[in-house]
Structures are given as C-alpha cells and as structure tokens.
Scaffold this active site. Structure first.
Site, PDB file in Angstrom:
ATOM      1  N   THR A  50       0.850  -1.202   0.000  1.00  0.00           N
ATOM      2  CA  THR A  50       0.000   0.000   0.000  1.00  0.00           C
ATOM      3  C   THR A  50       0.880   1.245   0.000  1.00  0.00           C
ATOM      4  OG1 THR A  50      -0.092   0.108   2.429  1.00  0.00           O
ATOM      5  CG2 THR A  50      -1.858  -1.130   1.328  1.00  0.00           C
ATOM      6  N   PHE A  52       3.219   4.404  -0.096  1.00  0.00           N
ATOM      7  CA  PHE A  52       4.512   4.691  -0.716  1.00  0.00           C
ATOM      8  C   PHE A  52       5.259   3.409  -1.106  1.00  0.00           C
ATOM      9  CE2 PHE A  52       4.084   8.789   1.694  1.00  0.00           C
ATOM     10  CZ  PHE A  52       4.085   9.621   0.583  1.00  0.00           C
ATOM     11  N   ALA A 111       7.147  -9.032   8.615  1.00  0.00           N
ATOM     12  CA  ALA A 111       8.487  -8.645   8.151  1.00  0.00           C
ATOM     13  C   ALA A 111       9.451  -8.389   9.304  1.00  0.00           C
ATOM     14  CB  ALA A 111       8.392  -7.397   7.275  1.00  0.00           C
ATOM     15  N   LEU A 138       7.700   0.011   6.008  1.00  0.00           N
ATOM     16  CA  LEU A 138       6.780  -0.657   6.921  1.00  0.00           C
ATOM     17  C   LEU A 138       6.010   0.361   7.756  1.00  0.00           C
ATOM     18  CD1 LEU A 138       8.552  -3.764   8.515  1.00  0.00           C
ATOM     19  CD2 LEU A 138       6.926  -3.680   6.633  1.00  0.00           C
ATOM     20  N   ALA A 139       4.721   0.084   7.928  1.00  0.00           N
ATOM     21  CA  ALA A 139       3.889   0.911   8.807  1.00  0.00           C
ATOM     22  C   ALA A 139       3.051  -0.032   9.659  1.00  0.00           C
ATOM     23  CB  ALA A 139       2.990   1.832   7.988  1.00  0.00           C
ATOM     24  N   TYR A 234       3.393  15.464  16.452  1.00  0.00           N
ATOM     25  CA  TYR A 234       4.047  14.587  15.486  1.00  0.00           C
ATOM     26  C   TYR A 234       5.568  14.668  15.607  1.00  0.00           C
ATOM     27  CZ  TYR A 234       4.510  11.580  11.469  1.00  0.00           C
ATOM     28  OH  TYR A 234       4.818  10.520  10.674  1.00  0.00           O
TER      29      TYR A 234
END
Length: 396
Positions: A50, A52, A111, A138-139, A234
């Site tokens: 999904t 990027f 992963a 990875l997210a 953030y």
C-alpha cells in the site's frame, strides 16, 4: 458478492478487489506516461502493498523494468470475507507485471520476524542473486522484537505537555477541539522500537551477511516532518523520536555499506491520506486544507507522483543525490513551500465546521480515503457482483 464499504471508526473493514486493481492500473499508467527511469533492476520492497511502498514497487517495475520482491503482512480473503486492500493491490500488481513480462514475487508475513527475513533472503538467492535497491516502507503499530521476544506498541502522543488543537471528523465534517495526554513511561522507547530504524538495520545486516546486496546498492526508508501546526503531536512527539532514530540509522547503514560503496537514505515525503494518518488527530484537518491549496496551485501529488519524482529527480538523476542539511532527501518540498504553509496557517485559524467544505478539500480527503480500500474509484461498477476470493499468483 456485492461489496460495500463498512466503517468502524477510522477504519474501513471491507475492500473492493476491482477498485484496488483499478487503482494499481492507474498508477502503472502514470509511471508509463512519464517515461523510462534508469534505475535499479533488482528491487526488494519491504512493506510493498500500500501507499509509498506500493508506489515504489510500481515505479521500479514499470519505470525501470525491475524485478521486484514485495514483503507485506496482509489479510487473505475467504468466501464471504474480503481481503485487506494490500492483498488485492499486490494481486493486481503481480498480474500486470507478469503480463508485461516483468519478474514479480511476493511474501506475506511478519516482516519483523526472523522467519520472513530468511524466507526473503532464500528467494533472493534463488531467483535474483543480489538486489541493488531496498525500499523500507513498513507501517505497523506493533512489533515483536525477534531477538528479545518483547512486543512493543507505538503511541502517538506529545512529550511533556498536553496537546490541544483543532481536528475534524472527516466523515461528518465536524471540526472540534481535541486534547491528547502526554506520553508516559516507556512510550517513547516502545514507539522508537516499532517505528525507528532498528528493523531496517536488521534487514540490511541480514542481506549483507549473505552477500545479497550488489555493489553500489541503495536503501531508502520513508519519513515525514510536517508543519509547525502538527509539530507538538508529530515531529516533537513520540513518533518524531522514532523518525529521529530512523534518520540516524541511515548514517549507520551507510557506514556499514562502505565496503560495497552502498548508501542509505531517508526520504521525507509529503502528507497524504493513509490508513495511519486518518487516525491521527489534527492531521485530517491539516491535509484537507493543504489539499485545497496545493490543488489550486497545481502542485498536488499522490503517492505515485511523489515516488516517480523521488526516482527520476533524486535517486537516479545521474548526479549526486541532493539532500538537506541533515542528509535527508526532501520530496515534501512543495508542501513545505513558505507560501503554501502561510496559506494553510491562515485557513487553520478560521476553520470551523460551517466553512470547512468551502475553505478545505474535505471531499478530496474522503475520496482518497475510500480509494485506499478500492471504493469510489472511477470506472468501477460497484453494483455488480465481484469475486472476493482473489489469489496472488506467486503465493497461491
């Protein structure tokens, strides 16, 4: 079955295979329209289903005719139950790649685990020999450290003080004020463990130990900085500490790769609608205002436009890769333009429920959100029954 979007909070629990496939085809068409990129030919994309990561896989394959291996952790479909969108995206990508005669194989699993790393390394050895580009995208909100067995959970919290600001429920368009409590004991460390650079470094160590990185290999991880509006929650919050660690890891990896003249970069990308960003307070309101301005200026980009520009104008432009004073590639340059940020700040100050539809692009935000799950995609008939059980060719 006829598949409709079902919402649970900020998550859509269904996805549409035909819509996801059309999204992939649209991204492929965009890459083809921009011409060939003299880039890497053997590419590993960790987190390639999904956003990027998917855009990176598409750009490598259809921009540079590269063989790609994609690693991801997605829910498979079952009769009467849809897969997660990343599964359908990957199935469509493989189908299109194979039609074009381009090598593409996928591995579905955690992963972060040693098992999936070994499976991936074995596949590279068997099919590609070595890779010359590793994308790390990875997210995940949680990570089990394979060495310690500790399960870490990330949090999105300010550090030190309560953060209070505006946010929007993008379903209803209601603008309200929200307060987020500061991080507690262990929150920073856990967030860094999940979203920092430790796992990226482990992947590179594993690849290097097996001599699977080609001479001059490049690895890129993705990050975000954002404006002062979101800074407290953030970039100066728990996630910011993780991003700092990720960026520091790039320098450490570059040192490790010196013997093969390899390099590691962090690419700072623009704010976009993702499953993760939709759940972050403040961000949906910021993005809806940003979209309005960038679209009016003719400089709006989605994932695929961002990654095409990263490859064409930064990584493979034929010159030394341009970086900022902290060694980062910046493709958030259009978002962070002073005039764009000034306009966003002005709109932010006056944004209320009653005027958001006019001063922001909430409709564009919603459309992008539903597109993530394969809904509201032009050219797809959602009133027609579709087969929810779709296989990924290399996994089936």
């Amino acid at each position: 079955m006829i598949i409709e979007p079902r919402m649970r909070g900020f998550i859509c629990t269904t996805s549409h295979p035909d819509g996801c496939a059309q999204n992939v085809k649209n991204q492929i068409a965009y890459i083809k329209s921009k011409g060939a990129i003299d880039g890497a030919k053997k590419v590993l994309v960790i987190g390639g289903s999904t956003g990027f990561g998917l855009a990176s896989r598409i750009t490598s394959a259809f921009g540079s005719n590269a063989a790609t291996i994609g690693v991801f952790f997605e829910k498979e479909p079952a009769e009467g139950k849809t897969a997660s969108p990343g599964w359908y995206n990957s199935a469509a990508f493989e189908t299109e790649a194979h039609k074009a005669g381009i090598y593409a194989k996928s591995i579905n699993g955690d992963a972060f685990s040693n098992e999936i790393k070994k499976q991936t390394l074995d596949l590279i050895k068997a099919d590609l020999g070595q890779v010359d580009l590793v994308i790390y995208s990875l997210a995940s909100p949680v990570r089990m450290n394979p060495e310690t067995g500790v399960l870490h959970r990330s949090v999105l919290k300010p550090i030190g003080d309560v953060f209070t600001n505006k946010t929007v429920d993008f379903h209803s368009g209601k603008v309200s004020e929200i307060s987020i409590q500061p991080s507690g004991e262990g929150d920073i460390e856990n967030t860094v463990a999940v979203m920092g650079g430790e796992d990226w470094s482990m992947w590179i160590d594993a690849l290097q130990a097996e001599n699977l990185l080609a001479a001059g290999a490049t690895t890129v991880a993705y990050s975000y900085i954002g404006p002062s509006l979101t800074e407290a929650v953030y970039r100066k919050g728990t996630i910011g500490r993780a991003k700092d660690h990720l960026e520091a890891t790039a320098f450490a990896i570059t040192e490790k790769l010196a013997n093969i003249n390899g390099k590691a970069f962090v690419s700072v990308n623009k704010a976009l609608v993702t499953q993760a960003s939709s759940a972050i307070p403040v961000i949906p309101l910021y993005i809806s205002l940003l979209y309005k301005i960038m679209k009016e200026e003719g400089i709006h980009e989605g994932c695929i436009e961002q990654i095409q520009r990263l490859y064409q104008d930064r990584l493979y432009a034929g010159t030394e890769v341009p970086v900022d004073e902290k060694g980062r590639i910046r493709i958030d340059d259009l978002e962070m333009r002073a005039d764009v940020q000034e306009k966003v700040a002005k709109l932010w100050n006056v944004a209320v429920t009653e005027n958001l539809a006019e001063i922001g692009d909430l409709e564009g935000y919603r459309k992008d959100f539903y597109n993530l799950f394969g809904f509201d995609v032009e050219g797809v008939d959602y009133n027609t029954e579709t087969n929810e059980v779709v296989n990924i060719e290399s996994i089936a």
